[in-house]
Design an enzyme around this catalytic site. Structure first.
Site, PDB file in Angstrom:
ATOM      1  N   GLY A  23       7.573   1.611   4.601  1.00 27.75           N
ATOM      2  CA  GLY A  23       6.385   2.429   4.464  1.00 27.75           C
ATOM      3  C   GLY A  23       5.373   1.866   3.493  1.00 27.75           C
ATOM      4  O   GLY A  23       4.446   2.564   3.082  1.00 27.75           O
ATOM      5  N   LYS A  82       0.864  -1.187   0.000  1.00 26.54           N
ATOM      6  CA  LYS A  82       0.000   0.000   0.000  1.00 26.54           C
ATOM      7  C   LYS A  82       0.891   1.225   0.000  1.00 26.54           C
ATOM      8  O   LYS A  82       2.084   1.178   0.332  1.00 26.54           O
ATOM      9  CB  LYS A  82      -0.942   0.011   1.208  1.00 26.54           C
ATOM     10  CG  LYS A  82      -0.243   0.048   2.588  1.00 26.54           C
ATOM     11  CD  LYS A  82       0.237   1.425   3.037  1.00 26.54           C
ATOM     12  CE  LYS A  82       0.964   1.382   4.377  1.00 26.54           C
ATOM     13  NZ  LYS A  82       1.677   2.650   4.688  1.00 26.54           N
ATOM     14  N   SER A 108       2.265  -5.903   7.530  1.00 28.65           N
ATOM     15  CA  SER A 108       0.852  -5.840   7.913  1.00 28.65           C
ATOM     16  C   SER A 108      -0.013  -6.612   6.926  1.00 28.65           C
ATOM     17  O   SER A 108      -0.968  -7.295   7.318  1.00 28.65           O
ATOM     18  CB  SER A 108       0.394  -4.377   7.971  1.00 28.65           C
ATOM     19  OG  SER A 108       1.075  -3.663   8.977  1.00 28.65           O
ATOM     20  N   ASP A 157      -1.924  -1.010  10.836  1.00 22.49           N
ATOM     21  CA  ASP A 157      -2.252  -1.010   9.409  1.00 22.49           C
ATOM     22  C   ASP A 157      -3.002  -2.267   8.975  1.00 22.49           C
ATOM     23  O   ASP A 157      -3.554  -2.313   7.868  1.00 22.49           O
ATOM     24  CB  ASP A 157      -0.974  -0.896   8.555  1.00 22.49           C
ATOM     25  CG  ASP A 157      -0.349   0.483   8.623  1.00 22.49           C
ATOM     26  OD1 ASP A 157      -0.968   1.392   9.206  1.00 22.49           O
ATOM     27  OD2 ASP A 157       0.761   0.649   8.087  1.00 22.49           O
TER      28      ASP A 157
END
Length: 273
Positions: A99, A8, A104, A137
């Site tokens: 990042g 993401k 997650s 997340d």
């Protein structure tokens, strides 16, 4: 069962306030990058229940097996509901601590897969609650569609955003930036114009409006990351930003970008949005 946990990016990130519990409230837009994925295989086999065989290839993960988020997902379910013996293999392709939410995603996809092995699978609400125990997340990857995240990132509001026809280029220069380090020296303050309003503007209007507050603390410490962003704009990006607390920077382009020699030796990924 073979799954493809995807990365993401954060479209904007506002550090709203510091909370009494030491965490920070944020506002951000999570956007899935489904062209960049890890590969996760989960197989229920004959063997002693509540036990797992976990193996991993690809990008190395600097932690012992029990601290891997996929294994933690299994342990959560095994302790509370009982699980069959499972073999799990993770092939890691998403850079770690970059990042991009790779860990997650792995945890959430593992939990979703393992949930199918329960006699009475968890409800959607219980699954979301359990993913939050693995990371802030993680709930996003249960839905895995664009959403505004508030609180620690776990309070999700689906949002309709159409970036069809655009390309994204991810660049990771290999610098590790800890989340704690990124928060140090930050000045939490709500934006006057919420992220949800800004992303409804044309993408060409996003620069200087849709910002990542972490850039204010990370760029002075790591000028190389800022130079990556500048290079993306020089290549013709309509919008460029650091994702999360870094160090990955991404550019959004109107056509497929040609990667320059400036990024030689860096991790790069290009895909349609």
């Amino acid at each position: 069962m073979i799954l493809f946990p995807n990365a993401k990016v954060n479209l904007g990130l506002n550090i709203v306030r510091k909370r009494p519990d030491g965490y920070h409230d944020i506002e951000t837009l999570f956007y899935p990058v489904k062209g960049l994925c890890d590969i996760l295989e989960v197989v229920a086999t004959d063997g002693e229940g509540n036990t797992i065989e976990f193996t991993q290839t690809g990008i190395g993960i600097d932690c012992d097996t029990e601290n891997n988020l996929c294994v933690k997902a299994y342990r959560l379910l095994a302790q509370r509901y009982g699980m069959p013996h499972v073999r799990m293999h993770l092939h890691k392709l998403i850079p770690i601590g970059a990042g991009l939410g790779g860990g997650s995603a792995d945890a959430a996809f593992a939990l979703r897969a393992l949930n199918t092995f329960l006699d009475k699978p968890l409800s959607h609400e219980n699954l979301l609650s359990m993913t939050l125990e693995l990371g802030s997340d993680c709930p996003f990857f249960v839905h895995n569609t664009p959403a505004i995240g508030r609180g620690r990132g776990e309070q999700l509001e689906p949002i309709s955003i159409n970036l069809t026809g655009y390309w994204i280029l991810l660049v990771n220069p290999g610098i590790h930036v800890s989340t704690r380090e990124a928060y140090e020296g930050s000045n939490p303050k709500p934006w006057k114009n919420p992220i949800g309003n800004i992303v409804n503007l044309p993408v060409s209007d996003w620069p200087n409006k849709l910002v990542n507050d972490f850039e204010k603390t990370v760029f002075p410490k790591y000028p190389l990351i800022e130079r990556v962003k500048e290079e993306l704009y020089s290549m013709g990006a309509v919008y460029a930003s650091m994702s999360g607390s870094g160090s990955t920077v991404f550019g959004i382009f109107k056509s497929k970008p040609v990667i320059t020699d400036a990024f030689k030796g860096y991790f790069t990924h290009t895909s349609e949005m």
